[in-house]
Enzyme design. Sequence first.
Site, PDB file in Angstrom:
ATOM      1  N   HIS A 285       3.534   6.987  -0.870  1.00  0.00           N
ATOM      2  CA  HIS A 285       2.347   7.704  -0.382  1.00  0.00           C
ATOM      3  C   HIS A 285       2.496   9.121  -0.917  1.00  0.00           C
ATOM      4  O   HIS A 285       3.308   9.894  -0.420  1.00  0.00           O
ATOM      5  CB  HIS A 285       2.287   7.681   1.157  1.00  0.00           C
ATOM      6  CG  HIS A 285       1.053   8.348   1.690  1.00  0.00           C
ATOM      7  ND1 HIS A 285       0.025   7.667   2.306  1.00  0.00           N
ATOM      8  CD2 HIS A 285       0.665   9.646   1.659  1.00  0.00           C
ATOM      9  CE1 HIS A 285      -0.943   8.514   2.631  1.00  0.00           C
ATOM     10  NE2 HIS A 285      -0.577   9.720   2.263  1.00  0.00           N
TER      11      HIS A 285
ATOM     12  N   HIS B 249      -2.651   4.179  -3.763  1.00  0.00           N
ATOM     13  CA  HIS B 249      -4.013   4.674  -3.481  1.00  0.00           C
ATOM     14  C   HIS B 249      -4.305   6.052  -4.087  1.00  0.00           C
ATOM     15  O   HIS B 249      -4.547   7.022  -3.391  1.00  0.00           O
ATOM     16  CB  HIS B 249      -4.320   4.675  -1.974  1.00  0.00           C
ATOM     17  CG  HIS B 249      -3.199   5.123  -1.065  1.00  0.00           C
ATOM     18  ND1 HIS B 249      -2.500   6.273  -1.244  1.00  0.00           N
ATOM     19  CD2 HIS B 249      -2.675   4.535   0.033  1.00  0.00           C
ATOM     20  CE1 HIS B 249      -1.593   6.384  -0.297  1.00  0.00           C
ATOM     21  NE2 HIS B 249      -1.676   5.338   0.490  1.00  0.00           N
TER      22      HIS B 249
ATOM     23  N   HIS C 210      -1.754  -3.544  -1.663  1.00  0.00           N
ATOM     24  CA  HIS C 210      -1.571  -2.535  -0.594  1.00  0.00           C
ATOM     25  C   HIS C 210      -2.463  -2.873   0.600  1.00  0.00           C
ATOM     26  O   HIS C 210      -3.667  -2.619   0.576  1.00  0.00           O
ATOM     27  CB  HIS C 210      -1.912  -1.133  -1.122  1.00  0.00           C
ATOM     28  CG  HIS C 210      -1.588  -0.033  -0.154  1.00  0.00           C
ATOM     29  ND1 HIS C 210      -0.804   1.039  -0.490  1.00  0.00           N
ATOM     30  CD2 HIS C 210      -1.935   0.168   1.135  1.00  0.00           C
ATOM     31  CE1 HIS C 210      -0.683   1.851   0.544  1.00  0.00           C
ATOM     32  NE2 HIS C 210      -1.373   1.350   1.550  1.00  0.00           N
TER      33      HIS C 210
ATOM     34  N   HIS D 181      -2.747  -3.103   5.080  1.00  0.00           N
ATOM     35  CA  HIS D 181      -2.255  -2.935   6.457  1.00  0.00           C
ATOM     36  C   HIS D 181      -2.833  -4.059   7.300  1.00  0.00           C
ATOM     37  O   HIS D 181      -4.052  -4.125   7.487  1.00  0.00           O
ATOM     38  CB  HIS D 181      -2.709  -1.587   7.037  1.00  0.00           C
ATOM     39  CG  HIS D 181      -2.202  -0.420   6.251  1.00  0.00           C
ATOM     40  ND1 HIS D 181      -1.013   0.200   6.534  1.00  0.00           N
ATOM     41  CD2 HIS D 181      -2.714   0.212   5.169  1.00  0.00           C
ATOM     42  CE1 HIS D 181      -0.813   1.193   5.665  1.00  0.00           C
ATOM     43  NE2 HIS D 181      -1.829   1.215   4.822  1.00  0.00           N
TER      44      HIS D 181
ATOM     45  N   LYS E 191       8.693   1.320   0.950  1.00  0.00           N
ATOM     46  CA  LYS E 191       7.585   2.274   0.994  1.00  0.00           C
ATOM     47  C   LYS E 191       8.079   3.628   1.480  1.00  0.00           C
ATOM     48  O   LYS E 191       8.737   3.729   2.513  1.00  0.00           O
ATOM     49  CB  LYS E 191       6.507   1.740   1.950  1.00  0.00           C
ATOM     50  CG  LYS E 191       5.309   2.661   2.171  1.00  0.00           C
ATOM     51  CD  LYS E 191       4.404   2.739   0.956  1.00  0.00           C
ATOM     52  CE  LYS E 191       3.353   3.834   1.093  1.00  0.00           C
ATOM     53  NZ  LYS E 191       2.148   3.427   1.776  1.00  0.00           N
TER      54      LYS E 191
ATOM     55  N   ASP F 169      -5.728  -0.864   0.356  1.00  0.00           N
ATOM     56  CA  ASP F 169      -5.358   0.015   1.479  1.00  0.00           C
ATOM     57  C   ASP F 169      -6.277  -0.239   2.675  1.00  0.00           C
ATOM     58  O   ASP F 169      -6.592   0.674   3.433  1.00  0.00           O
ATOM     59  CB  ASP F 169      -5.400   1.495   1.075  1.00  0.00           C
ATOM     60  CG  ASP F 169      -4.751   2.402   2.114  1.00  0.00           C
ATOM     61  OD1 ASP F 169      -3.919   1.915   2.899  1.00  0.00           O
ATOM     62  OD2 ASP F 169      -5.077   3.602   2.146  1.00  0.00           O
TER      63      ASP F 169
HETATM   64  C1  NCD Z   1      -3.240   3.999   6.726  1.00  0.00           C
HETATM   65  C2  NCD Z   1      -3.089   3.363   8.117  1.00  0.00           C
HETATM   66  O1  NCD Z   1      -4.027   3.456   8.918  1.00  0.00           O
HETATM   67  O2  NCD Z   1      -2.051   2.749   8.378  1.00  0.00           O
HETATM   68  N1  NCD Z   1      -4.333   4.925   6.760  1.00  0.00           N
HETATM   69  C3  NCD Z   1      -5.029   5.377   5.693  1.00  0.00           C
HETATM   70  O3  NCD Z   1      -5.873   6.255   5.871  1.00  0.00           O
HETATM   71  N2  NCD Z   1      -4.851   4.908   4.482  1.00  0.00           N
HETATM   72  C4  NCD Z   1      -1.966   4.633   6.306  1.00  0.00           C
HETATM   73  C5  NCD Z   1      -1.900   4.972   4.835  1.00  0.00           C
HETATM   74  O4  NCD Z   1      -1.841   4.111   3.982  1.00  0.00           O
HETATM   75  O5  NCD Z   1      -1.938   6.163   4.512  1.00  0.00           O
HETATM   76 ZN    ZN Z   2      -2.004   2.411   3.208  1.00  0.00          ZN
END
Ligand code: NCD
Ligand code: ZN
Length: 347
Positions: free
Chosen positions: A139, A177, A13, A15, A102, A250
Site C-alpha cells: 500500500h 491500486h 486485490h 477484501h 502485504k 480493491d
Molecule cells: C481498504 C479496506 O476497506 O480494507 N480500503 C480502501 O479504501 N481501499 C483498505 C485498502 O486497501 O487500503
Molecule cells: Zn485494498
Amino acid sequence: MQEVTLRQPDDWHVHLRDGSVLEAVLPYTARQFGRAIIMPNLSTPVTTPSQAASYRRRILQALPEDANTARFMPLMTAYLTDDIQVGDLVEGFQDGVFHAAKLYPANATTNSSHGVTDIKKLAPVFRKMQEIGMPLLIHGEVTNPDVDIFDREAIFIRDVLKPLINEFSGLKVVLEHITTQQSVDFIRSMEGRVGATITAHHLIINRNAMFQGGLRPHHYCLPVAKREEHRLALREAATSGHPAFFLGTDTAPHPVGAKEMDCGCAGIFSALSALELYAQVFEEENALDKLEGFASLHGPAFYGLKANEGLVTLVKQDWQVPEHLDIPDGQQIRPFQAGETLRWKLL
Ligand code: NCD
Ligand code: ZN
C-alpha cells in the site's frame, strides 16, 4: 463488437472480510474471477500460516454450491507487522498457504493500525522474502499527516519505494491500486521488475466524484482518487498491453452506516460489476483487445502462475447496478455505480 470472450480473469486485490459480510460479498467475486489475492486486513490481522489456512477454509465454506463459483481459489496473504515472524512467512509461503505478504504503513488505511511503523526495520524480512521469491504487495502511501493526502502516493514512491527497490534488487514487488501518473511512470521505468494493480473505480472517477453536488462517501477510498490527468494516465497504462499492469479491484465493502457518518470508512465495493466496469473502460479506449492481457494474463505471469483454462464471455447488454446489497442485521452495502446503467454484462 457485441461480445468479448476472455480466459477466466483473476482479481489480484480483494477484501472479502469475514463472517456474514464474507458470505454476502464472496459470490460476486467468485462468479467473475478464477482466483483472487485475499487481503489480510481483518480486524485481527492474518499474520500466521494457521490463521491464513483457517481464513481460507472459511472462504471456501462460504462459497455457494454452484458450478460457476465452486472453482474459485482464494490466494492468501500475510499481513506484515513490526514483529512479524520471518519463520512464519517462510513456512506459509513454502507450504503454499501464503502467496505474498502485504505491507501497510501503519494507519495508512482501513484496518492498518497493526501495520509497519518503520519500514527500515523490516530489512531482514525483505531479505528473506527476496531469497525465497515471495512477492511483497505494497500500500504505497506515506502516513505523515503533514503531507497532502493527494501527494502521499507520489512521495511514497520517491522517499520509500525507490530506496527499498534499490536495496532489494531481487525482491518481487507489486504496488497496489495505483492512482497517479507518477506511479505509472515509475512502473514503466522498472521494466517488469515491479507490477501494479489498477482498480476499476480509479479508471472511472476522479477526485471531483467525492464532492459532486455534496459530500459523496461512497466515492471515498484509499488511495483517494486524484485529478483527471491521473485518471487518464491510469487508463492509458491499463489499456496499453504493458505486462506490469494488471487487474486488482480493491473491492472493499463497508456497511452503509460505516461510510455515511462523521468519520466514514475508506473503501469502494465494486465486486458486483467489476469485469463489466473494466470492459466499459477498455471499450471507451478502443482497447477491448487488450482486456484479456490486463484481466487474465499479466497477473498470473507476474506471480509465476498459469493463466486459467476456462473462458468467460461478456455481452453488450444494458443492466442496472442494484442500489444496495442486503447483509444481515438489516444492514446494507452500497455498490459502486449503484443505480447506474452499465453497457456490458457477464454471461
Ligand atoms: C481498504 C479496506 O476497506 O480494507 N480500503 C480502501 O479504501 N481501499 C483498505 C485498502 O486497501 O487500503
Ligand atoms: Zn485494498
